[in-house]
Design an enzyme around this catalytic site. Structure first.
Site, PDB file in Angstrom:
ATOM      1  CB  ALA A 162      -0.660 -13.920   0.856  1.00  0.00           C
ATOM      2  CE1 TYR A 186     -10.725 -11.863  -1.943  1.00  0.00           C
ATOM      3  CE2 TYR A 186     -10.170 -10.115  -0.294  1.00  0.00           C
ATOM      4  CZ  TYR A 186     -11.005 -11.022  -0.642  1.00  0.00           C
ATOM      5  OH  TYR A 186     -12.358 -10.972  -0.120  1.00  0.00           O
ATOM      6  CB  THR A 188      -8.241  -6.257   1.245  1.00  0.00           C
ATOM      7  OG1 THR A 188      -7.791  -7.874   1.376  1.00  0.00           O
ATOM      8  CG2 THR A 188      -9.640  -6.322   1.253  1.00  0.00           C
ATOM      9  CE  LYS A 189      -4.190 -11.143   0.504  1.00  0.00           C
ATOM     10  NZ  LYS A 189      -4.076 -11.879   1.916  1.00  0.00           N
ATOM     11  CG  ASN A 190       0.458  -4.406   1.280  1.00  0.00           C
ATOM     12  OD1 ASN A 190      -0.309  -5.037   1.924  1.00  0.00           O
ATOM     13  ND2 ASN A 190       1.271  -3.527   2.066  1.00  0.00           N
TER      14      ASN A 190
END
Length: 366
Positions: A162, A186, A188-190
């Site tokens: 994740a 999500y 905010t993920k990379n």
């Protein structure tokens, strides 16, 4: 001038991807097909190729990806699954839904990843049905070392990726090593969507087939249910299209994250602050986490300097309320130590050089 540097800045990210995202959304709106269509199929093919895996199965979110991926590996009620306790309870949410039993391994103090030595001790004791390896903060674990322990024991390894989209070792990317792997998209993920989204990646045809059934009611064919414990966990076409529009930029974003992390690790010089080592491509700097002996004082100082911080994560999983009764006398020394010392600094591709300098200077003057 008032300075405020957030722990993340999704507005800047949205501005930088605006044109590609709008084109992707318009493409879906014009198609008239919004669930499990061409965009989902294309994303699954493209992301599987990116990871170096045979299959990608889109699901509704990253936590579902952990649960459905583990179920596809025959983890069931009563199964004993090794995991860490410093990764925010997400794996525990999935294990709880399944009814599986967590077996906690301590972590290495430098990498914050599962201790290879402790994992070896646990596997040697027997009775383990699976291992979840979390590539925490964007650092890909030494999967060759992990598999040297688990493969002789016949224990499948599930990768929680994740926070590690695109991290690689010896030319292989996160998600390509284990029996299966989960990803969260999500925001905010990379690689982030504009809402919840996730995926299971695997080399196995059979595992992919099982996850496809589990994400859609357990159907063998439409309205014919074959698999128990299934649900509605489908990745919608808009999110799939948005992720496709961003995927070509992921490597560049990861490079920028590593540049920021390298500046922190080489330019922060404070006797009470410990920084991570400078890593290579095995690290995609999803989070940059330092350690210090007085976290609250440093947080207050940085807040006064207009710098946002966070703690990932403050409470070991076995000390969370749902597990307290089962682990009342349990403790992992390194996990406990880190929980009281770690602090997350801003680290995202849109962070500006002068903001990085301000953060570094503020820490050094603490």
């Amino acid at each position: 001038m008032t300075i405020h540097i957030g722990i993340n800045n999704l507005r800047r990210h949205a501005e930088s991807t605006n044109a590609a995202v709008r084109e992707a959304v318009d493409r879906v709106l014009g198609s008239g097909w919004y669930i499990l269509g061409r965009e989902n199929d294309a994303l699954e093919e493209e992301f599987a190729s990116f990871c170096g895996a045979n299959h990608c199965v889109g699901v509704a979110n990253g936590t579902d990806a952990i649960e459905l991926g583990l179920r596809a590996l025959s983890v069931e009620r009563g199964s004993r699954v090794v995991t860490v306790a410093n990764a925010g309870y997400y794996t525990l949410t999935a294990l709880s839904a399944i009814g599986a039993v967590p077996v906690f391994a301590d972590v290495d103090e430098t990498s914050r990843l599962m201790s290879i030595d402790h994992l070896g001790e646990i596997i040697a004791q027997g009775g383990i049905d699976a291992v979840v390896i979390t590539h925490l903060f964007g650092l890909l674990h030494d999967m060759d070392a992990i598999l040297r322990i688990t493969e002789p024991a016949g224990v499948p390894v599930f990768e929680d990726c994740a926070q590690a989209h695109g991290a690689s070792r010896t030319g292989r990317r996160a998600g390509s090593f284990g029996a299966a792997a989960s990803f969260s998209f999500y925001p905010t993920k990379n690689l982030g969507a504009l809402g919840d989204a996730g995926a299971v990646v695997t080399q196995s045809d059979d595992t992919a087939r099982k996850v496809r059934q589990l994400r859609q009611y357990g159907w063998k064919s439409k309205y014919e249910v074959e698999s128990p414990h299934a649900r509605n966990s489908r990745l919608d076409e808009i999110q799939a299209a948005i992720l496709r529009s961003k995927l070509p930029s992921l490597n560049d974003w990861n490079t920028r994250r590593r540049e920021i992390a390298t500046r922190y690790s080489t330019e922060i010089h404070h006797p009470r602050v410990s920084c991570p080592p400078v890593y290579g491509e095995e690290y995609v700097a999803h989070l940059y986490v330092i350690a210090c002996d007085d976290r609250q004082s440093l947080r207050a100082h940085l807040s006064a300097m207009g710098i946002g911080t966070d703690v990932h994560y403050p409470i070991p999983d076995y000390r969370q309320l749902p597990l307290v009764g089962s682990f009342a006398d349990f403790a992992l020394p390194v996990t406990e130590k880190l929980a009281h010392r770690i602090l997350t600094l801003p680290c995202y591709p849109e962070l500006q050089d002068e903001e990085i300098s301000h953060i570094i200077d503020s820490i050094n003057r603490w």
